[in-house]
Design an enzyme around this catalytic site. Structure first.
Site, short mmCIF file in Angstrom:
data_model
loop_
_atom_site.label_atom_id
_atom_site.label_comp_id
_atom_site.label_asym_id
_atom_site.label_seq_id
_atom_site.Cartn_x
_atom_site.Cartn_y
_atom_site.Cartn_z
N HIS A 106 0.87 -1.19 0.00
CA HIS A 106 0.00 0.00 0.00
C HIS A 106 0.90 1.23 0.00
O HIS A 106 1.49 1.60 1.01
CB HIS A 106 -0.93 0.01 1.22
CG HIS A 106 -2.12 0.89 1.07
ND1 HIS A 106 -3.38 0.51 1.50
CD2 HIS A 106 -2.27 2.12 0.54
CE1 HIS A 106 -4.24 1.47 1.24
NE2 HIS A 106 -3.58 2.47 0.67
N LEU A 107 0.99 1.83 -1.16
CA LEU A 107 1.80 3.02 -1.38
C LEU A 107 1.53 4.08 -0.32
O LEU A 107 0.38 4.30 0.06
CB LEU A 107 1.42 3.56 -2.77
CG LEU A 107 1.91 4.92 -3.16
CD1 LEU A 107 3.11 4.76 -4.06
CD2 LEU A 107 0.85 5.68 -3.88
N HIS A 108 2.57 4.75 0.16
CA HIS A 108 2.42 5.88 1.07
C HIS A 108 3.65 6.78 0.92
O HIS A 108 4.76 6.31 0.75
CB HIS A 108 2.22 5.44 2.52
CG HIS A 108 3.26 4.48 3.01
ND1 HIS A 108 3.29 3.15 2.64
CD2 HIS A 108 4.30 4.67 3.86
CE1 HIS A 108 4.31 2.56 3.23
NE2 HIS A 108 4.95 3.46 3.97
N LEU A 109 3.40 8.07 0.96
CA LEU A 109 4.45 9.07 0.77
C LEU A 109 4.77 9.69 2.13
O LEU A 109 3.89 10.25 2.78
CB LEU A 109 3.97 10.13 -0.22
CG LEU A 109 5.01 11.07 -0.79
CD1 LEU A 109 4.53 11.58 -2.14
CD2 LEU A 109 5.31 12.23 0.11
#
Length: 150
Positions: A106-109
């Site tokens: 789950h992509l997160h910046l």
């Protein structure tokens, strides 16, 4: 490339989406993404901007998701600058285990405020971080500031 449009059980970010307003670490929400405090922050105000949809790769985001991800990242920078007055920021994505992703799938910046001299012997030698503020207090301050920057 993984693109999962339904929540994935056990994913901390999918769980946060499901909890809606009940998640104490979420400081801002959009239609496609949200901003959450890192439970194990590097510095005070360490935020993560996360798409609602469980997507592993930046390339798999739809244009509205990508736009909102960056709009919320810009707002996070402005909020942190107004509330904490850092001297700089680290921002970035760790995509995949070899790149250092702590939460896979789950992509997160990350948006990490930085101050001159904020690396000290405690984090370098003692492998421990000292934060001058507890997460609930940080969440309250940031949550109150976000509306003026969105």
């Amino acid at each position: 490339m993984t693109d999962v449009s339904t929540p994935v059980p056990g994913c901390i970010f999918c769980d946060a989406v499901a909890r809606q307003a009940d998640d104490p670490l979420i400081v801002a929400r959009g239609n496609q993404a949200f901003v959450i405090l890192n439970k194990f922050p590097y510095n005070n105000g360490h935020l993560m901007v996360v798409p609602n949809r469980h997507v592993e790769w930046l390339a798999d985001l739809e244009p509205p998701e990508l736009t909102e991800l960056m709009t919320l990242t810009q707002a996070a920078e402005r909020v942190l600058a107004a509330v904490y007055h850092p001297h700089g920021f680290n921002m970035g994505l760790n995509l995949g285990k070899p790149a250092g992703a702590g939460v896979l799938g789950h992509l997160h910046l990350h948006v990490v405020p930085r101050w001159n001299g904020d690396t000290n012997f405690m984090s370098v030698v003692g492998e421990m971080r000292v934060l001058p503020e507890e997460l609930p207090q940080t969440a309250g301050r940031l949550r109150a500031a976000f509306p003026q920057f969105l």
